[in-house]
Scaffold this motif. Structure first.
Motif, short mmCIF file in Angstrom:
data_model
loop_
_atom_site.label_atom_id
_atom_site.label_comp_id
_atom_site.label_asym_id
_atom_site.label_seq_id
_atom_site.Cartn_x
_atom_site.Cartn_y
_atom_site.Cartn_z
N GLY A 59 0.87 -1.32 -0.04
CA GLY A 59 0.09 0.13 -0.11
C GLY A 59 0.90 1.39 -0.12
O GLY A 59 0.31 2.39 0.65
N LEU A 60 1.91 1.16 -0.42
CA LEU A 60 2.82 2.46 -0.83
C LEU A 60 2.83 2.75 -2.11
O LEU A 60 2.56 2.28 -2.92
CB LEU A 60 4.29 1.79 -0.23
CG LEU A 60 4.69 1.62 1.01
CD1 LEU A 60 5.94 1.04 1.32
CD2 LEU A 60 4.44 2.78 1.98
N PRO A 61 3.11 4.41 -2.15
CA PRO A 61 2.88 4.78 -3.36
C PRO A 61 3.83 4.25 -4.64
O PRO A 61 3.46 4.65 -5.76
CB PRO A 61 3.27 6.37 -3.29
CG PRO A 61 4.11 6.53 -2.03
CD PRO A 61 3.61 4.98 -1.13
N GLY A 62 4.91 3.94 -4.53
CA GLY A 62 5.60 3.26 -5.66
C GLY A 62 6.89 2.68 -5.26
O GLY A 62 7.31 2.60 -3.81
N ALA A 63 8.08 2.30 -6.24
CA ALA A 63 9.09 1.59 -5.98
C ALA A 63 10.17 2.39 -4.77
O ALA A 63 10.54 1.96 -3.83
CB ALA A 63 9.96 1.54 -7.10
N PRO A 64 10.21 3.87 -4.88
CA PRO A 64 11.19 4.54 -4.08
C PRO A 64 10.61 4.40 -2.78
O PRO A 64 11.44 4.27 -1.74
CB PRO A 64 11.10 5.84 -4.65
CG PRO A 64 10.66 5.82 -6.10
CD PRO A 64 9.83 4.72 -6.16
N ALA A 65 9.29 4.63 -2.41
CA ALA A 65 8.82 4.38 -1.07
C ALA A 65 9.23 3.05 -0.47
O ALA A 65 9.26 2.69 0.60
CB ALA A 65 7.35 4.75 -1.09
N CYS A 66 9.02 2.08 -1.39
CA CYS A 66 9.19 0.72 -0.91
C CYS A 66 10.76 0.42 -0.49
O CYS A 66 10.91 -0.15 0.42
CB CYS A 66 8.69 -0.29 -2.10
SG CYS A 66 8.92 -1.88 -1.48
N ALA A 67 11.56 1.03 -1.58
CA ALA A 67 12.91 0.91 -0.97
C ALA A 67 13.35 1.67 0.20
O ALA A 67 13.83 1.28 1.04
CB ALA A 67 13.67 1.79 -2.24
N SER A 68 12.79 2.83 0.49
CA SER A 68 12.83 3.48 1.90
C SER A 68 12.57 2.74 3.11
O SER A 68 13.19 2.50 4.04
CB SER A 68 12.27 4.89 1.82
OG SER A 68 12.54 5.73 0.66
N TRP A 69 11.37 2.02 2.75
CA TRP A 69 10.83 1.08 3.64
C TRP A 69 11.69 -0.33 4.02
O TRP A 69 12.01 -0.25 5.00
CB TRP A 69 9.44 0.59 3.38
CG TRP A 69 8.70 -0.41 4.36
CD1 TRP A 69 8.35 -0.04 5.57
CD2 TRP A 69 8.70 -1.99 4.24
NE1 TRP A 69 7.83 -1.43 6.34
CE2 TRP A 69 7.83 -2.53 5.62
CE3 TRP A 69 9.15 -2.88 3.42
CZ2 TRP A 69 8.07 -3.68 5.56
CZ3 TRP A 69 8.78 -4.14 3.53
CH2 TRP A 69 8.28 -4.72 4.58
N LEU A 70 12.26 -0.52 2.78
CA LEU A 70 13.12 -1.80 3.30
C LEU A 70 14.52 -1.09 3.98
O LEU A 70 15.02 -1.98 4.58
CB LEU A 70 13.75 -2.34 1.86
CG LEU A 70 12.55 -3.06 1.00
CD1 LEU A 70 13.21 -3.44 -0.31
CD2 LEU A 70 12.40 -4.55 1.80
N LEU A 71 14.74 0.18 3.84
CA LEU A 71 15.89 0.56 4.27
C LEU A 71 15.78 0.92 5.75
O LEU A 71 16.80 1.23 6.52
CB LEU A 71 16.39 1.81 3.25
CG LEU A 71 17.22 1.36 2.13
CD1 LEU A 71 17.28 2.75 1.23
CD2 LEU A 71 18.35 0.85 2.32
N ALA A 72 14.54 1.29 6.19
CA ALA A 72 14.24 1.73 7.48
C ALA A 72 14.33 0.72 8.55
O ALA A 72 13.73 -0.39 8.47
CB ALA A 72 12.88 2.48 7.48
N GLY A 73 15.23 0.99 9.49
CA GLY A 73 15.07 0.20 10.82
C GLY A 73 15.85 -1.20 10.49
O GLY A 73 16.35 -1.66 9.34
N PRO A 74 15.62 -1.87 11.52
CA PRO A 74 16.45 -3.37 11.54
C PRO A 74 15.60 -4.32 10.48
O PRO A 74 14.30 -4.26 10.41
CB PRO A 74 16.26 -3.91 13.02
CG PRO A 74 15.43 -2.83 13.58
CD PRO A 74 15.19 -1.71 12.80
N TRP A 75 16.41 -5.19 10.00
CA TRP A 75 15.69 -6.20 9.16
C TRP A 75 15.05 -7.18 10.07
O TRP A 75 15.39 -7.84 10.84
CB TRP A 75 16.83 -6.90 8.45
CG TRP A 75 16.37 -7.77 7.24
CD1 TRP A 75 16.34 -8.98 7.21
CD2 TRP A 75 16.12 -7.35 5.95
NE1 TRP A 75 15.74 -9.53 5.90
CE2 TRP A 75 15.68 -8.23 5.01
CE3 TRP A 75 16.27 -5.87 5.29
CZ2 TRP A 75 15.34 -8.34 3.79
CZ3 TRP A 75 15.81 -5.88 3.99
CH2 TRP A 75 15.20 -7.10 3.11
#
Ligand code: SAM
Length: 455
Positions: A59-75
């Protein structure tokens, strides 16, 4: 899954407005570090496209937002599950590359002969939806009936929990039997009303399915049950990893094996340089690595036949010699131009000096050392054909078509071999595929002409 609760910007995460390519690059790096899955070079577009689909699922607006989500916080498990769902490849089927199953049977027979008190321990690492470990269990029951199932432990692990749930359920469609016949396997499967086949519960109980990430998971370790393995299958998994990760995984898998135990990988993953501490044993379609044994001789299965066999069909050389509109004297299948210090250049120099056998030996080494290089495999196949080693040529073409299933030249060369061996229906089928895939008009013309002669 909804990611908005995870999408809070954190320290170290690219700020809104950071260049999109940079964010995607960072996400690709993080995914590789956490899962091993590498998307360098030509694969990078797949990653960007998958990020778009992942964003939609979150439910994120696009690939860059998803990339940011993957980068944010611990895995965490959510990130791992999303990557497993969208980035792993679930291609598998029962009784794939059966020579590896012969190896397990031989090993099991030797184990019985030694009357060892401990159970035989087998691990399918990257087991996908379970076809591989079930094939191992079925093969042992059939071909080594003296080995009681209780004396065999089979561990099957994967990154993708959805694949593991499927494997535990053990209900398969016909497609999973594309190289076997479920009717032959009646002892192990029950047909279901919906057309699927359910695995025998006893067989299912013999296998322990568990999540284990080969990039970051704990192994060898008693906690994951990965100590003292006799045979590890890690087929068609390493090819998705970056070179550093491949090296680390192989080292750790080696540490999980008993001395004399075997690691089975796909032939295209088997660059021998990566397998320190192992002895390779070559087959046309697979390479097995034995832990700790002395160096093996050059494989007999890729030995050169006495006479050259490169006899292209009548139509092909004519087309090959026809002037190409763009490159007047280009041959139909031009060898890749080798750098002066490359393995292919050395091979050609030896051949030019009349040292054919040494050239082919050198070529065999290059083919194994650069197992994942499609251009090398193509060039090597052509050279092997020209110098009369049809077996080596087939070996290289198998790899080429594995690495690049859409290679028109690969199909064309494979058709040459099949035709020379008298397997005309197979040659025709390869030629038809080649005609469909070829962008080059000359090649399409040659294929058409040849097909007419074969019909
Ligand atoms: C193409 S399948 C191979 C299945 C089976 N070994 C075979 O050869 O038929 C690749 C499998 O590797 C798994 N995989 C990918 N990355 C992994 C990782 N880091 N750890 C464990 N498994 C992984 C995928 O989820 C997928 O099930």
């Amino acid at each position: 899954m909804n990611a908005t609760e995870h999408a809070v910007p954190m320290a170290g995460v690219p700020a809104a407005g950071a260049p999109v390519a940079g964010v995607l690059d960072l996400a690709a790096q993080r995914v590789e570090a956490e899962t091993g899955l590498a998307f360098a070079g030509a694969k990078r577009r797949q990653f960007d496209a998958a990020l778009g689909r992942m964003a939609e699922a979150l439910g994120l607006p696009g690939a860059p937002a998803c990339a940011s989500w993957l980068l944010a916080g611990p895995w965490d498990d959510a990130r791992s599950a999303l990557c497993a769902r969208f980035l792993t490849v679930g291609e598998t089927y029962f009784f794939r590359e059966p020579r590896a199953l012969d190896l397990v049977c031989d090993y099991a027979l030797a184990h019985l002969a030694r009357a060892e008190a401990r159970p035989l321990r087998i691990w399918s690492a990257g087991c996908c939806t379970g076809e591989e470990p079930y094939s191992i269990a079925m093969t042992l029951r059939r071909r080594v009936p003296r080995l009681p199932p209780a004396d065999v432990t089979i561990l099957a692990t994967d990154l993708n929990e959805a694949f593991l749930d499927f494997a535990r359920e053990g209900k398969y469609r016909r497609w999973s039997f594309r190289r076997s016949d479920p009717a032959d396997l009646a002892a192990f499967f029950r047909p279901l009303a919906d057309g699927r086949f359910e695995i025998d519960p006893q067989l299912r109980e013999q296998i322990r399915f568990a999540g284990l990430n080969l990039a970051t998971g704990a192994y060898p370790s008693a906690a994951t049950g990965t100590l003292a393995m006799d045979v590890i299958f890690c087929r068609n998994v390493l090819m998705y990893f970056g070179p550093e990760q491949v090296k680390r995984v192989i080292e750790r898998l080696r540490d999980c094996l008993v001395d004399g135990g075997w690691l089975v990988v796909n032939a295209s993953e088997a660059s021998t340089q990566l397998f320190a501490g192992f002895t390779p044993v070559y087959h046309e379609d697979a390479v097995f690595f034995r832990k700790g044994a002395p160096p093996a001789p050059v494989p007999s299965t890729v030995a050169a036949p006495a006479a050259p066999v490169f006899t292209p069909p009548v139509a092909a050389p004519a087309a090959a010699q026809r002037p190409h509109p763009a490159q007047p004297s280009a041959p139909l299948i031009a060898p890749v131009v080798a750098a002066p210090d490359s393995a292919m250049a050395r091979v050609r120099a030896l051949a030019d000096a009349g040292r054919r056998e040494e050239a082919l030996q050198c070529l065999r080494r290059a083919v194994e050392a650069e197992a994942s290089s499609a251009p090398l495999q193509q060039d090597a196949a052509l050279f092997a054909l020209e110098h009369g080693d049809r077996t080596l040529a087939r070996h290289c073409l198998r790899r080429l078509l594995y690495l690049e299933p859409d290679s028109a030249i690969g199909h064309y060369l494979a058709a040459l071999i099949e035709d020379a061996a008298g397997r005309r229906p197979r040659a025709r089928s390869l030629l038809r595929d080649c005609g469909r895939l070829a962008a080059d008009a000359d090649l399409r013309g040659a294929v058409q002409h040849w097909l007419e002669r074969l019909s």
